[in-house]
Design a protein around this motif. Sequence first.
Motif, short mmCIF file in Angstrom:
data_model
loop_
_atom_site.label_atom_id
_atom_site.label_comp_id
_atom_site.label_asym_id
_atom_site.label_seq_id
_atom_site.Cartn_x
_atom_site.Cartn_y
_atom_site.Cartn_z
N ARG A 120 8.58 8.29 -7.84
CA ARG A 120 8.71 8.90 -6.54
C ARG A 120 7.31 8.90 -5.93
O ARG A 120 6.40 9.56 -6.43
CB ARG A 120 9.25 10.33 -6.67
N TRP A 121 7.15 8.12 -4.88
CA TRP A 121 5.81 7.83 -4.38
C TRP A 121 5.04 9.08 -3.99
O TRP A 121 3.86 9.19 -4.26
CB TRP A 121 5.93 6.89 -3.17
N SER A 122 5.71 10.03 -3.35
CA SER A 122 5.01 11.17 -2.76
C SER A 122 4.33 12.05 -3.80
O SER A 122 3.23 12.55 -3.56
CB SER A 122 5.96 12.00 -1.90
N ASP A 123 4.97 12.27 -4.94
CA ASP A 123 4.36 13.16 -5.94
C ASP A 123 4.13 12.47 -7.28
O ASP A 123 3.74 13.13 -8.25
CB ASP A 123 5.19 14.42 -6.12
N GLU A 124 4.39 11.18 -7.32
CA GLU A 124 4.14 10.35 -8.51
C GLU A 124 4.99 10.74 -9.71
O GLU A 124 4.63 10.39 -10.85
CB GLU A 124 2.65 10.36 -8.87
N THR A 125 6.08 11.44 -9.50
CA THR A 125 7.02 11.65 -10.59
C THR A 125 7.47 10.28 -11.09
O THR A 125 7.85 9.42 -10.30
CB THR A 125 8.24 12.44 -10.12
N THR A 126 7.41 10.09 -12.39
CA THR A 126 7.65 8.76 -12.97
C THR A 126 8.63 8.87 -14.14
O THR A 126 8.59 9.84 -14.90
CB THR A 126 6.32 8.17 -13.47
N VAL A 127 9.47 7.86 -14.25
CA VAL A 127 10.39 7.76 -15.39
C VAL A 127 10.25 6.38 -16.01
O VAL A 127 9.93 5.39 -15.32
CB VAL A 127 11.85 8.02 -14.97
N TYR A 128 10.48 6.31 -17.31
CA TYR A 128 10.44 5.06 -18.05
C TYR A 128 11.68 4.94 -18.92
O TYR A 128 12.16 5.92 -19.49
CB TYR A 128 9.21 5.00 -18.97
#
Length: 139
Positions: free
Chosen positions: A52-60
């Motif tokens: 999620r670009w705005s808050d850099e939440t990332t999943v792998y």
Amino acid sequence: EVEVVESGGGLVQPGGSLRLSCKASGFTFDDYAVGWLRHAPGKGLEWLSGMRWSDETTVYADSIKDRFRLTKDNSENILYLQMNNLQPEDTAMYYCAADKFKPQVPLTRWMTAIQALGTRPVGSAFGYWGQGTQVTVSS
């Protein structure tokens, strides 16, 4: 023209590394979820990672979480996928996809939903997809 453009693929030996780039053109990623998927010969789409670009939440995805890593360049609107310790089974066409982020849809759910398409979609009904960049891992 609004599009995403992937680059950085190529031929690499087993154990090697590559960094793929996904650049937004004609828009910015600010309100978007952006992800990487791959399509290997004879298989369906496989989601790898999303941010999620705005808050850099990332999943792998579990299959790559120890070897692949997302980073971004805000000024250039580029999402990078750093891939380490590449193996022959990583050989595939790698796609970047971007879609307006919906707060009620968790990142993982979005990634699995577009994975279920099975193949790169045509048009923009499922967000913006690039043409892909080929990664081949071979000695």
